[in-house]
Design an enzyme around this catalytic site. Sequence first.
Site, PDB file in Angstrom:
ATOM      1  N   HIS A  53      -9.570  -7.341  -5.554  1.00  0.00           N
ATOM      2  CA  HIS A  53      -9.299  -7.299  -4.121  1.00  0.00           C
ATOM      3  C   HIS A  53     -10.232  -8.265  -3.375  1.00  0.00           C
ATOM      4  O   HIS A  53     -10.748  -7.942  -2.297  1.00  0.00           O
ATOM      5  CB  HIS A  53      -9.501  -5.862  -3.621  1.00  0.00           C
ATOM      6  CG  HIS A  53      -8.613  -5.486  -2.458  1.00  0.00           C
ATOM      7  ND1 HIS A  53      -7.577  -4.600  -2.572  1.00  0.00           N
ATOM      8  CD2 HIS A  53      -8.618  -5.871  -1.160  1.00  0.00           C
ATOM      9  CE1 HIS A  53      -6.991  -4.440  -1.395  1.00  0.00           C
ATOM     10  NE2 HIS A  53      -7.594  -5.214  -0.524  1.00  0.00           N
ATOM     11  N   ASP A  66      -6.065  -0.993  -6.542  1.00  0.00           N
ATOM     12  CA  ASP A  66      -7.538  -1.017  -6.504  1.00  0.00           C
ATOM     13  C   ASP A  66      -8.083  -0.552  -5.161  1.00  0.00           C
ATOM     14  O   ASP A  66      -9.243  -0.786  -4.847  1.00  0.00           O
ATOM     15  CB  ASP A  66      -8.062  -2.422  -6.820  1.00  0.00           C
ATOM     16  CG  ASP A  66      -7.538  -3.488  -5.866  1.00  0.00           C
ATOM     17  OD1 ASP A  66      -6.889  -3.139  -4.863  1.00  0.00           O
ATOM     18  OD2 ASP A  66      -7.769  -4.681  -6.139  1.00  0.00           O
ATOM     19  N   TYR A  92       0.881  -1.165   0.000  1.00  0.00           N
ATOM     20  CA  TYR A  92       0.000   0.000   0.000  1.00  0.00           C
ATOM     21  C   TYR A  92       0.915   1.211   0.000  1.00  0.00           C
ATOM     22  O   TYR A  92       1.796   1.316   0.861  1.00  0.00           O
ATOM     23  CB  TYR A  92      -0.888   0.033   1.248  1.00  0.00           C
ATOM     24  CG  TYR A  92      -2.037  -0.931   1.217  1.00  0.00           C
ATOM     25  CD1 TYR A  92      -3.011  -0.853   0.223  1.00  0.00           C
ATOM     26  CD2 TYR A  92      -2.169  -1.921   2.190  1.00  0.00           C
ATOM     27  CE1 TYR A  92      -4.082  -1.738   0.198  1.00  0.00           C
ATOM     28  CE2 TYR A  92      -3.240  -2.809   2.164  1.00  0.00           C
ATOM     29  CZ  TYR A  92      -4.184  -2.706   1.169  1.00  0.00           C
ATOM     30  OH  TYR A  92      -5.232  -3.574   1.145  1.00  0.00           O
TER      31      TYR A  92
END
Lengths: 505, 505, 505, 505
Positions: free
Chosen positions: C366, C275, C247
């Site tokens: 995801h 995403d 991230y």
Amino acid sequence: MNREGQQQPKAKQLKGEEVAKHNNREDCWVIVHGRAYDVTAFLPEHPGGPNIILKYAGKDATETYEPIHPPDTLDKYLDKSKHLGEVNMSTVKQDQKEEDPDEQERQERIRRMPILEQCYNLMDFEAVARRVMKKTAWAYYSSGADDEITMRENHTAFHKIWFRPRILVDVEKIDLSTTMLGTKVDIPFYVTATALGKLGNPEGEVILTRGAKKHNVVQMIPTLASCSFDEIVDAKEGDQAQWLQLYVNRDREITKRIVQHAEKRGVKGLFITVDAPQLGRREKDMRSKFSDVGSNVQNTGGHDVDRSQGAARAISSFIDPALSWKDIPWFQSITKMPILLKGVQRVEDVIRAVEMGVQGVVLSNHGGRQLDFARSGIEVLAEVMPVLRERGWESRIEIFVDGGIRRATDIIKALCLGANGVGIGRPFLYAMSAYGLPGVDRAMQLLKDEMEMNMRLIGCSSIDQLNPSLVDTRGLSLHSTTVPADTLGLNVYDALAGPQSKSKL
Amino acid sequence: MNREGQQQPKAKQLKGEEVAKHNNREDCWVIVHGRAYDVTAFLPEHPGGPNIILKYAGKDATETYEPIHPPDTLDKYLDKSKHLGEVNMSTVKQDQKEEDPDEQERQERIRRMPILEQCYNLMDFEAVARRVMKKTAWAYYSSGADDEITMRENHTAFHKIWFRPRILVDVEKIDLSTTMLGTKVDIPFYVTATALGKLGNPEGEVILTRGAKKHNVVQMIPTLASCSFDEIVDAKEGDQAQWLQLYVNRDREITKRIVQHAEKRGVKGLFITVDAPQLGRREKDMRSKFSDVGSNVQNTGGHDVDRSQGAARAISSFIDPALSWKDIPWFQSITKMPILLKGVQRVEDVIRAVEMGVQGVVLSNHGGRQLDFARSGIEVLAEVMPVLRERGWESRIEIFVDGGIRRATDIIKALCLGANGVGIGRPFLYAMSAYGLPGVDRAMQLLKDEMEMNMRLIGCSSIDQLNPSLVDTRGLSLHSTTVPADTLGLNVYDALAGPQSKSKL
Amino acid sequence: MNREGQQQPKAKQLKGEEVAKHNNREDCWVIVHGRAYDVTAFLPEHPGGPNIILKYAGKDATETYEPIHPPDTLDKYLDKSKHLGEVNMSTVKQDQKEEDPDEQERQERIRRMPILEQCYNLMDFEAVARRVMKKTAWAYYSSGADDEITMRENHTAFHKIWFRPRILVDVEKIDLSTTMLGTKVDIPFYVTATALGKLGNPEGEVILTRGAKKHNVVQMIPTLASCSFDEIVDAKEGDQAQWLQLYVNRDREITKRIVQHAEKRGVKGLFITVDAPQLGRREKDMRSKFSDVGSNVQNTGGHDVDRSQGAARAISSFIDPALSWKDIPWFQSITKMPILLKGVQRVEDVIRAVEMGVQGVVLSNHGGRQLDFARSGIEVLAEVMPVLRERGWESRIEIFVDGGIRRATDIIKALCLGANGVGIGRPFLYAMSAYGLPGVDRAMQLLKDEMEMNMRLIGCSSIDQLNPSLVDTRGLSLHSTTVPADTLGLNVYDALAGPQSKSKL
Amino acid sequence: MNREGQQQPKAKQLKGEEVAKHNNREDCWVIVHGRAYDVTAFLPEHPGGPNIILKYAGKDATETYEPIHPPDTLDKYLDKSKHLGEVNMSTVKQDQKEEDPDEQERQERIRRMPILEQCYNLMDFEAVARRVMKKTAWAYYSSGADDEITMRENHTAFHKIWFRPRILVDVEKIDLSTTMLGTKVDIPFYVTATALGKLGNPEGEVILTRGAKKHNVVQMIPTLASCSFDEIVDAKEGDQAQWLQLYVNRDREITKRIVQHAEKRGVKGLFITVDAPQLGRREKDMRSKFSDVGSNVQNTGGHDVDRSQGAARAISSFIDPALSWKDIPWFQSITKMPILLKGVQRVEDVIRAVEMGVQGVVLSNHGGRQLDFARSGIEVLAEVMPVLRERGWESRIEIFVDGGIRRATDIIKALCLGANGVGIGRPFLYAMSAYGLPGVDRAMQLLKDEMEMNMRLIGCSSIDQLNPSLVDTRGLSLHSTTVPADTLGLNVYDALAGPQSKSKL
């Protein structure tokens, strides 16, 4: 009935004991309406099979006989020599009726029946009929062929057709009237032919005659009615129009007599059933009771014993499996009534029907009671009309559709696609079975009310404005199933749930 | 109210016994809010039918009257001569209220209501409202036409649209604001018109006005509101924008008065309902109670007795079934407000609307309450926009969609396809019915939060970035059903099961 | 931890009473692993929201803290000045634990757990995990976004792909090995990144490291692991390959440090999550408990109070919503690891990724936890590959797919369509949560056994033989629903039933 | 059996205690039919795995052994030196049989079995068999591979094919006879090969031989029959035709011996199974009991322990995974019987089969027991025939289909599409398991009766009239699922209900 028998003095009445001796396949008498008949020779020809008669050998069969035989049956089909005369009914031993818990529950359900005003649509009558009809009668009316896929598809098919309504059209006055085979009707449906009306109501098909009169629609008289043909014709009023549904007998003379009699009695159209060279297997009906009455009348080939005897036996003489296109000119030669084929199921045969000069066809699969996986009439209609239009033939023939119609939107869809009208059968039977004539009346009125409203909502004020641009049929011809369920996956999925109430205080 | 009545001394109050004598169709008085009215002549004109009034003939009707009539109703529709003055309420016999077990259970459910914070989405409010609303109120709000296929399809249609999101776009700041008919709003939905708000909450539609203000969205005021038009306009704050939904009366002078009054009061858009020349049959509502109030207000043609009286009766005077394209220029002549057609259902009519110079259309099927098997607004949108774009007309008209919107993804889908905004109705009614203004507030906030998140996830930071390439609509227009279930086959199939736990120790 | 604190003599230990005074938002201490920390200033920055911390203000938070924070969290994110030193735990008042009937039932379910050998497929582990995991942990792992449509679609999509197997191919020896980003693996799946492993098992992600080693597959290390990054890397053996899921932090220096540290520690691939500019709403998780731990870690914007504070608050600092294509060259400048984009969802972005020179993409949504109605990775793959092949670009990039893989047939389908490998996440979490390492081991072995068998049955002996002609994907991209159910019709239909047994003797 | 053993005097009988000592993997004797065998060396080669034998080490295994081994098994597969001679059975300790409540319930169900005449279709036999068969036997017969998607799809696929029947064709006489591989049969189905007939009925496959004779259809003899090949051939009468299904052994000499023996015994066709290089995982069967017999016979690779040993172990020697197209000429060299490939699943392989000069193919997926998501035979047929017709090859090869056939309509559909005949397996097993030969007889008769009726209803009087214009297959190849259910939406929807009965009086 035997004329001489009617003149016999009471002293000559037969005694119960006497009749009771003739109680087997080789010597079989039965009592119907207080008279005895020797049916020994008739046993193998009985369309319902011999077993159901043998059950009453030497006994009174009236109660079972009544709802499924028109009153003139014995006169027509049993030689007068076999009419044995009156029986002194006080000497006939009555079967002790067993207490039947199912029947008691049914009587309780009848006491608690919803009032007629609680029925808001055609399905509601069916819901009530299912509760209050005799199980075997329900099974006979409600059953379809094999897995009943076609029977259910008939209504479902309408769900694949969606509207493209117009707006801002003056729809203050709605005119639902139209013309079928030259008859002006108030709304474009007719009461189609269904067998054995007395199973649902002791008065039988004449109730439908009266309902049709009240709403000015045509009734199609079934060959296998519980009332006799003449009773049904006698029940019409004024210039009320009726049509005849015909099963073609092997013996063309019998057929000719029926057809010409109908024409003489004013019948306005002859609908030759072409989807039933053999009557279908309706397992729900067969299962409903071994000794069931209803199940055997049509399922001449359905009973186990009989089936194993093969085809010859399976084909009842009253429907000719050899009926073919070659017979059509003959029909045209014996009557001036418009001739229509009932049960056409593909465009090629509609084309041929036009070429043969018949006046119309009913796109139908016999209410899903014959061939399972036959397509719905409405789907066939969507296949037929573009081809007819391409040839410019759409006015050379009248096209009707039946099967699965439950809502006025269904009627409108059929008319948008090009049908001249639709036939409705079971729903009126159910309305009649549950509530008699008032039920039929309300069912028809509901359809009218629905249709008037839906005409407004689709933006059309008269039948001739209905056209294909008002419907979207893209999903209609897709017969798909989904991939079989992912059982394990569904088992482990934790479905979403909404907010929980607090636990009880 | 009668002015003189207001000046009468107490001594002149009517007595309960006096009123009670006028208790039949030929002579019918009712008490509302402590005053008596002679409604005998009005009975046949009552949009809800005479029966519901007759139930209260000679009695106090306030409790039933209240939620479904704007306060100015009696003044507007009943001649002053029929206003009979005050009643001494202590002399009015109160109906002994029966203990209603359903109502007791409802009170218990209200006590156990989830707290507002447990509602995480719009469906949650509906789940709570269903438990805590009066059964008849719930039936009125939640019902749809016929089989409710269209009503359910409305939301389901969104499930056929899937996203093609973009990645790696800077979505730190999300701007949900847009413009509708010149009004800047914070998020592209508006509160669409729904009738009878007081059925859900005693304050009625003004709660929605306040909610709309708080979130800076437009409220569309319904013709059939429980609050009066002026009450709703009075409830707005600052430059808050409101639109008017209009049922066109047969008497165009009444309509003109309504429209021009609205314009004077600052209403910013006139939405003429074009999908309701007759109000639809909502059977769930009809069934919920024979004597039900809500069910009769709109279903003027739905009640059995009335229906059988045919079309003339079925058409209430307050909606003109003759409304047509020819009326549009007249509307354009009486107001400068933007004119929009609410309930357009096919591309041909959108084209025509553009040609007529109207400012917009709402692609809508009236929340599935009118014509069953009408397609969803979102599906019609997918049909409309490519045609408009082909003609280069997409900016000549504003396109709105309503029906079935429950998630921010639904809003985004509509905007991707080309809508300027969407209308949301029932969900806010349910939020209001369950939780009042805080419910409406939270419902709107949830939509904003969902939408901000989903804008990020689809890769768009402002409304103008939404475009058709972001959605996959290939399955949208397919109205299919699966082949009817293979009952016998499913019966004999042994479903898979996962590992079994050991039996209890 | 505070160095000085470590050197303090026992006498200097804090007392429970002292800590207990700092129990509010303005002054908030908590105890973790026997040490006190002043988190007052940190409250507003806590990714899980302040409320969950405030619940433990002045108390021992260890039990809740433990599973969801890597051991180095306090050192990393809380300034040393806030580390207050050891607490004399005997002076800390223990919360009286209430007897929790849910927990007692869970313990009973654990006692009755099926033995490992009863798990025959990946769904079985999920079935067991659902019974034996803590409710909140289960809710965290199992939940998806919004209506969870995408989450379920992920597996369902594979059901739309059917095989066209070859016969009469020598399949005695099956070689399942292949290469991913240069690493030779025994079977073409990798363990994809999933957060908070310790919710399922106290040892956390290192169990997956060991399972991956045993079966020679790659593990992708999650940014949000319960174990620290170094712990997970330390757990690898020999030349075992690991990748890093990233991230991207707003503070690019933090990101740079993470990336370069990973490269130094031998990580073989960098998967940048694209995403999740904002983390999705998982309502099942939110609902599972108000004060739930798991639900808040990622749902930074999900908590009611926080949501109403709007977007600024909703975006946690540790994921940068402004991440865009412009950042890619920077990543390429700071590392030599292959760079891949995880969460690509349409062909246009794959094309762009190739043009930007990244080494690969993961077609993923995801796990259905972000945007509802995002299409499945496998469907996107079927859209992507023909375009790549047309351009001759299929070898310029490695394509991975994750989401919904439960069977070896799913893996084979993805590879037939052109994927280089697939990621599997939740199933291994469930296996680990239910049975620890042996569960993971068996889960992987089952996949190998299934795959070897299915390779034989499809007629391929090695991975490179898999190709598009072996699958039929015609139904894959159709997102349709059926017409809403005909409730009334289904109600009145009498389903078929098989032969009845005789009643009990 | 050992000849000498037969001549030994009683005095030489082994004692139970003696046998009981050899009760482990290193030294394992078992008793079968009163004789002892040393199976120590055979353990690792046992196709059903060693565990099931070890369960009976030192004990009497007859009851379990009997139904799943042809009588000549021990002679064929165990060297005579391991035949240890007779055992004095009175000295063998009998396992105390536990009372098994499941078995007691089953016995009760058997007592209440429906009579044969209550079975109206093939599903009915399955319904009865499911109730009366032993759980493990049912699991073995009824299970399919993995999620059993293909197994269910096999029948479901027929539901996607609908009829376009012809009308007005003379269908008085229906001729169902046709020719398969030169054999005239009365109806175009054959009894396909299924393993382990004695699990369902102690007499085993010879019952099917007798049923096939009675209805003049061909029986395909399975390699894995419970009866020996010769027993089954001996059971045929007159010129009754039989075919042989062949699993090709690694040891081609064994295969050659089997093939040439079959030819010598008059077998009329050799069907080489090509869809089972490894036997599939049938989890329902595996789960039905750990120590289950049936589950292990074929699932040589299915048992946990074994599976973990990997591929070498998973492949039983009696099916050669290396079988390939190169072997076909060898088969053609060793026999003059027509050679057919059973289990072809795509058109490319049918083309190749024609080019190799084989006489036919069976489009089949092994009853859904091998590769899940293999398409149904009927779907493959619809892919194959147009290609063959385009090349003018349709008469160069005979095409059969099996899988999922339950109704005569299914047979007709296959023949319309171009099949020469269809194979039916499980339904006859179920009929046999429930009712023995009379069950098989009735099952076949029902199919004949259904087929005769349906031929009439489709408008064809003989097999050669069946053609593709009679079916609509447009939905056949669509493998779609619907969008996952909208759980929250469904939860809040209030389904319509019909009229309510009055509450009980």
